[in-house]
Design an enzyme around this catalytic site. Structure first.
Site, PDB file in Angstrom:
ATOM      1  N   LYS A   1      57.413  42.488  33.320  1.00 59.07           N
ATOM      2  CA  LYS A   1      57.385  41.356  32.382  1.00 59.07           C
ATOM      3  C   LYS A   1      56.098  40.558  32.593  1.00 59.07           C
ATOM      4  CE  LYS A   1      62.363  40.924  31.849  1.00 59.07           C
ATOM      5  NZ  LYS A   1      62.541  41.108  30.396  1.00 59.07           N
ATOM      6  N   THR A   2      55.514  40.120  31.512  1.00 61.82           N
ATOM      7  CA  THR A   2      54.208  39.428  31.476  1.00 61.82           C
ATOM      8  C   THR A   2      53.044  40.352  31.835  1.00 61.82           C
ATOM      9  OG1 THR A   2      54.070  38.546  33.751  1.00 61.82           O
ATOM     10  CG2 THR A   2      55.321  37.242  32.145  1.00 61.82           C
TER      11      THR A   2
ATOM     12  N   LYS B   1      52.739  39.384  38.916  1.00 65.50           N
ATOM     13  CA  LYS B   1      52.689  37.951  39.208  1.00 65.50           C
ATOM     14  C   LYS B   1      53.988  37.212  38.882  1.00 65.50           C
ATOM     15  CE  LYS B   1      48.238  37.227  40.399  1.00 65.50           C
ATOM     16  NZ  LYS B   1      47.763  36.418  41.534  1.00 65.50           N
TER      17      LYS B   1
ATOM     18  N   SER C   1      43.173  31.227  35.193  1.00 64.67           N
ATOM     19  CA  SER C   1      42.861  31.735  33.859  1.00 64.67           C
ATOM     20  C   SER C   1      43.368  33.162  33.726  1.00 64.67           C
ATOM     21  CB  SER C   1      41.355  31.689  33.615  1.00 64.67           C
ATOM     22  OG  SER C   1      40.699  32.408  34.635  1.00 64.67           O
TER      23      SER C   1
ATOM     24  N   ASN D   1      46.605  36.223  35.264  1.00 66.96           N
ATOM     25  CA  ASN D   1      47.993  36.644  35.147  1.00 66.96           C
ATOM     26  C   ASN D   1      48.989  35.638  35.712  1.00 66.96           C
ATOM     27  OD1 ASN D   1      47.495  39.063  33.814  1.00 66.96           O
ATOM     28  ND2 ASN D   1      47.131  40.184  35.734  1.00 66.96           N
TER      29      ASN D   1
ATOM     30  N   GLY E   1      43.019  37.537  45.846  1.00 67.03           N
ATOM     31  CA  GLY E   1      43.429  36.395  46.663  1.00 67.03           C
ATOM     32  C   GLY E   1      44.307  36.835  47.823  1.00 67.03           C
ATOM     33  N   GLY E   2      44.950  37.981  47.667  1.00 61.43           N
ATOM     34  CA  GLY E   2      45.728  38.535  48.773  1.00 61.43           C
ATOM     35  C   GLY E   2      47.235  38.342  48.649  1.00 61.43           C
TER      36      GLY E   2
ATOM     37  N   GLU F   1      39.135  47.244  47.371  1.00 65.78           N
ATOM     38  CA  GLU F   1      38.457  45.999  46.963  1.00 65.78           C
ATOM     39  C   GLU F   1      37.100  46.339  46.349  1.00 65.78           C
ATOM     40  OE1 GLU F   1      37.263  43.214  50.122  1.00 65.78           O
ATOM     41  OE2 GLU F   1      37.944  41.551  48.840  1.00 65.78           O
TER      42      GLU F   1
ATOM     43  N   SER G   1      48.829  47.169  39.609  1.00 64.64           N
ATOM     44  CA  SER G   1      49.193  45.748  39.666  1.00 64.64           C
ATOM     45  C   SER G   1      49.402  45.098  38.309  1.00 64.64           C
ATOM     46  CB  SER G   1      48.133  44.980  40.448  1.00 64.64           C
ATOM     47  OG  SER G   1      46.838  45.265  39.928  1.00 64.64           O
TER      48      SER G   1
ATOM     49  N   ASN H   1      47.013  43.818  31.851  1.00 58.03           N
ATOM     50  CA  ASN H   1      46.485  42.858  30.877  1.00 58.03           C
ATOM     51  C   ASN H   1      44.973  42.972  30.794  1.00 58.03           C
ATOM     52  OD1 ASN H   1      49.055  41.920  30.306  1.00 58.03           O
ATOM     53  ND2 ASN H   1      48.998  40.477  32.017  1.00 58.03           N
TER      54      ASN H   1
END
Lengths: 323, 323
Positions: free
Chosen positions: B50-51, B55, B83, B85, B185-186, B210, B309, B312
């Site tokens: 979802k979304t 996140k 700005s 997810n 960000g981890g 990364e 992950s 989007n």
């Protein structure tokens, strides 16, 4: 094979091919279900099928059944003319069965399609981009090498292969009111109609989605007479071919309706599938989704299954610029 | 919450959020398995969450647990600056729990991200595209409205939420040698490390992918000291932020290794996922896949699970032009 495949034959075909294909997932989407106002919307995802479309079902079936009939074909091989998914599917079938495959392709075919055939070890013979050259080139090779021609859709072994999409669908979900399929040559649609007739428990209706710009199936269905194909200009490149004779016979007797959609509606539907379902689909698949969106009212509170026919699209030239 | 989530807490979090999220599919791919030379390659597909990203797991967990602690927040609401997810996820969490959400976004944010937040009913306050303006704007609103700030990743409730990705993965497949996650960000990586520690049966190692252009996690991990973020220029827009303090503590103690990848490798991996798996993924997801491709040898004959992950991505501006 000269007669319309019956129920037992479809079952035989399924068992013939099932070890070579994916049993593709049936996905749902809250977004589409709400957007359509349906009870449930199911997506039978042939875009994640081997070779990226349902075409492998018919191809592997036709090759293996012809081999059973005539073992000498294992050396002579098979031939087709196609610049699309059938070409890649036949080449792949040849690869896994160890049989030579030749594909006659117009010399202006897209690089991705050429690469797909080559990656499966298919031999490509280029011709001029017109029907006369394509047929002459193909016939010359058939005479020289005694290869067997496998038509992309106007062939009962192919139709029976494609019917296994809806066979699998109905095996997993028996409460379906509508199956919606795109229609081009009619291989998938006629196969879907047979499977719906043989394996549905309720009052299942099959509806086709077709581009307005390629509406020969629509015209044929409405006029009860096989009409000529229109100029091949729709964005749904898999649906540009004319309806086949054998396909039309099945469609004429069993289809519930055809919904025509505009180019813009196809592209918008395709975008929605990418955006909301995170699936890569080709415009032909989006044509069936666009048809359901266009006539939402008809599908209100119904269980609707849409066949996502394939996912082979030029990712470097997606038609999303003006959305 | 001021201590690292323990095993029981992760289980509690999973039961707290499981009715609000999708249990995302774990897909395999013959192509990738052969290409890597692995025993099995599994893709845990948070792009269909979802979304459109993982996140939502952290967001819904943080919102609902804060509400349990302080019911007055149901009127005051929550705020974040993002700005990406996390903004959409928090807005969605607010929508389904009926809580006001404010998102502070740089005024040059992409339209798709703005639209996502608005479609979930989140209020957007625009700021200048710099850290000072973002923090000043956020703090002003917090003081005025007594909203609760939910950081995108440097927060144990968020980390515990993200840990449920690998919890689900290990629940379904217990024989995994490597889990590979992207790191920005981890939040996802530190959550994955906790879940791997608590729920793996064997000798599971977690590796991060990364971008070379955003290698602050790599530098922090190698120098054993939290380093500053690099300029936010990688194509993997979800990985441009600097590693969080709480995230680094967990990473420092538990991570097996970080593999750096070039921009071109990220884009190529992303293209391969679109082309071969017919999945829409964002460049951050492709970073983990690129890491596995880059160091194939390490994964030879191993069972490898890659976390996809999110999905989007700007479909009108895919980075595939020069492939």
């Amino acid at each position: 094979m000269n007669i319309i495949p019956d129920k037992n034959f479809v079952l035989k075909v399924y068992h013939n091919i099932k070890n070579y294909i994916h049993r593709t997932p049936i996905l749902t989407s809250d977004y589409f279900t709400k957007f359509i106002g349906a009870k449930n919307v199911y997506f039978k995802c042939e875009n994640v099928q081997k070779t990226g479309s349902f075409k492998i079902r018919g191809a592997i079936n036709a090759v293996s059944m012809h081999l059973d009939d005539d073992p000498s074909l294992s050396k002579k091989g098979f031939i087709t003319h196609s610049s699309g998914n059938h070409a890649g599917a036949l080449a792949y079938a040849g690869k896994i069965l160890g049989i030579p495959i030749t594909v006659v392709m117009p010399k202006d075919s897209k690089k991705a399609k050429i690469d797909a055939v080559r990656s499966y070890g298919g031999e490509i013979v280029f011709c001029e981009p017109d029907l006369a050259s394509r047929e002459a080139t193909t016939n010359k090779i058939i005479q020289e090498k005694e290869m067997k021609l496998i038509h992309p859709y106007d062939d009962y072994l192919i139709i029976a292969g494609q019917s296994t999409v809806v066979y699998e669908l109905l095996y997993d979900i028996d409460d379906i009111d509508y199956v919606v399929s795109p229609v081009g040559g009619g291989g998938l649609l006629s196969g879907s109609l047979l499977a719906a007739k043989y394996f549905s428990k309720g009052n299942l209706k099959v509806i086709a989605g077709e581009p307005e710009l390629a509406k020969d199936a629509y015209l044929s269905f409405k006029n009860n007479k096989l009409m000529k194909p229109l100029p091949p200009i729709t964005v749904a490149d898999g649906l540009r071919t004319g309806l086949g004779k054998r396909n039309f016979e099945i469609i004429q007797k069993n289809l519930h309706d055809i919904i025509l959609v505009e180019e813009e509606e196809i592209i918008k539907a395709m975008f929605r599938i990418f955006e909301r379902m995170k699936l890569v689909v080709e415009p032909s698949s989006a044509t069936a989704v666009a048809a359901v969106i266009k006539e939402k009212e008809r599908f209100k509170n119904k269980n609707v299954a849409i066949i996502i026919s394939g996912g082979n699209v030029d990712l470097q030239d997606l038609p999303f610029k003006n959305i």
